[in-house]
Design an enzyme around this catalytic site. Structure first.
Site, PDB file in Angstrom:
ATOM      1  N   SER A  24       0.926  -1.155  -0.044  1.00  0.00           N
ATOM      2  CA  SER A  24       0.156  -0.149   0.079  1.00  0.00           C
ATOM      3  C   SER A  24       0.891   1.215  -0.030  1.00  0.00           C
ATOM      4  O   SER A  24       0.348   2.098  -0.672  1.00  0.00           O
ATOM      5  CB  SER A  24      -1.003  -0.026   1.143  1.00  0.00           C
ATOM      6  OG  SER A  24      -2.064  -0.929   1.053  1.00  0.00           O
ATOM      7  N   LYS A  73      -9.214  -5.267  11.343  1.00  0.00           N
ATOM      8  CA  LYS A  73     -10.360  -4.854  10.888  1.00  0.00           C
ATOM      9  C   LYS A  73     -11.952  -4.591  11.621  1.00  0.00           C
ATOM     10  O   LYS A  73     -12.656  -3.781  11.498  1.00  0.00           O
ATOM     11  CB  LYS A  73     -10.819  -5.592   9.361  1.00  0.00           C
ATOM     12  CG  LYS A  73      -9.614  -5.144   8.394  1.00  0.00           C
ATOM     13  CD  LYS A  73     -10.047  -5.882   7.191  1.00  0.00           C
ATOM     14  CE  LYS A  73      -8.854  -5.450   6.182  1.00  0.00           C
ATOM     15  NZ  LYS A  73      -9.212  -5.983   4.613  1.00  0.00           N
ATOM     16  N   ASN A  94     -11.830  -1.036   7.086  1.00  0.00           N
ATOM     17  CA  ASN A  94     -10.668  -0.980   6.537  1.00  0.00           C
ATOM     18  C   ASN A  94     -10.132   0.487   6.113  1.00  0.00           C
ATOM     19  O   ASN A  94      -8.774   0.660   5.885  1.00  0.00           O
ATOM     20  CB  ASN A  94     -10.450  -1.753   5.103  1.00  0.00           C
ATOM     21  CG  ASN A  94     -11.208  -1.405   3.948  1.00  0.00           C
ATOM     22  OD1 ASN A  94     -12.236  -0.812   4.101  1.00  0.00           O
ATOM     23  ND2 ASN A  94     -10.312  -0.897   2.863  1.00  0.00           N
ATOM     24  N   ASP A 109     -13.413  -2.176   1.155  1.00  0.00           N
ATOM     25  CA  ASP A 109     -13.038  -3.458   0.581  1.00  0.00           C
ATOM     26  C   ASP A 109     -14.259  -4.006  -0.070  1.00  0.00           C
ATOM     27  O   ASP A 109     -14.194  -4.544  -1.169  1.00  0.00           O
ATOM     28  CB  ASP A 109     -12.823  -4.535   2.038  1.00  0.00           C
ATOM     29  CG  ASP A 109     -11.424  -4.416   2.317  1.00  0.00           C
ATOM     30  OD1 ASP A 109     -10.466  -3.948   1.574  1.00  0.00           O
ATOM     31  OD2 ASP A 109     -11.130  -4.729   3.556  1.00  0.00           O
TER      32      ASP A 109
END
Length: 282
Positions: A24, A73, A94, A109
């Site tokens: 990421s 999460k 998330n 997500d």
């Protein structure tokens, strides 16, 4: 264009444990740099007993927002000031936005998963889909599939967790059955698609895969693995050898990231740049 870091730099990042595998930062930082946005994305590895402190730190250091990954999460929910309706229904967050000191939780997500299916031309309406796992990522995928009109079967080692997901999502769409993942192999033949949300296939479990039987699947079958490191897990490799279509977690990672980027910055990111940063061919 070089990234600048100064007193006006807006901070973003990702929390999870472990984080050595995360891609990421490179995806978001390349997008920030391309758009000449004074933002920085950092990996923030946090042990569970420090999770509450870490989220307070997001406020203290005035982060614009963060992503949340395994295993937090679901665990971040009690520490947020507000949770968006969709994330509340899913029961997992998330993406967090720091709205002037108020931490607001979202789930990108689920819509990111649907965008990835669209990218690959996969239609799930009216199709029977096997969901492997019942954790935070599985909840987002289940919500996405059910709202898209799929019939869902949930398989998990802990049957109580699968039962809980079934009960909570009964009003969202059709969950037709739950199955226990045990020592025997679960046949994939009755399904149009199977989605692996389990960590089996990623380090340190890279030599493992879900206990499934690939006998009888055809080129119409779609095998989707949320894992992206490695890009081809044992589950995907075995599916491909049977002629099935395969999709790895790069696509969902990309699209959930696109949506998170928009929430933090208010602008649309350069998707091709983000793909290139992930090593995806455009």
């Amino acid at each position: 264009m070089e990234m600048r870091i100064n007193g006006e730099t807006k901070l973003t990042g990702i929390i999870g444990y472990p984080l050595k595998h995360t891609l990421s930062p490179q995806m978001h930082n390349e997008a920030f740099k391309t758009l000449n946005l004074n933002y920085l994305y950092l990996p923030l590895e946090v042990e569970e007993d420090k999770l509450k402190d870490a989220l307070y730190g997001i406020k203290a250091f005035n982060f614009r927002g963060i992503n949340v990954t395994i295993p937090y999460k679901e665990k971040v929910l009690p520490f947020l000031d507000e949770v968006a309706l969709e994330a509340k229904i899913i029961g997992a967050v998330n993406t967090i936005v720091n709205d002037r000191g108020k931490l607001v939780g979202y789930n990108t997500d689920a819509p990111g998963f649907l965008l990835s299916l669209k990218e690959f031309g996969v239609e799930v309406k009216g199709k029977r889909v096997l969901l492997l796992g019942a954790g935070g990522a599985a909840r987002a995928v289940a919500y996405a599939l059910l709202t898209a009109g799929a019939e869902l079967v949930i398989a998990n080692r802990t049957i109580k967790k699968a039962q809980k997901l079934l009960e909570e999502f009964r009003a969202v769409g059709k969950v037709s059955n739950i199955l226990e993942l045990g020592e025997g192999l679960l046949s994939l033949k009755p399904y149009h698609m199977a989605v692996n949300t389990l960590p089996l296939g990623m380090p340190p479990y890279e030599n493992q895969m879900p206990p499934v039987d690939f006998t009888g699947i055809t080129s119409d079958f779609v095998a989707y693995d949320l894992i992206y490191n490695p890009a081809e897990t044992k589950f995907l490799k075995a599916s491909k050898e049977k002629g099935a279509r395969i999709i790895n977690g790069f696509s969902m990672l990309l699209w959930q990231g696109v949506l998170a980027f928009e929430k933090w910055t208010g602008v649309s990111p350069p998707v091709d740049v983000m793909k290139k940063a992930l090593g995806i061919s455009c």
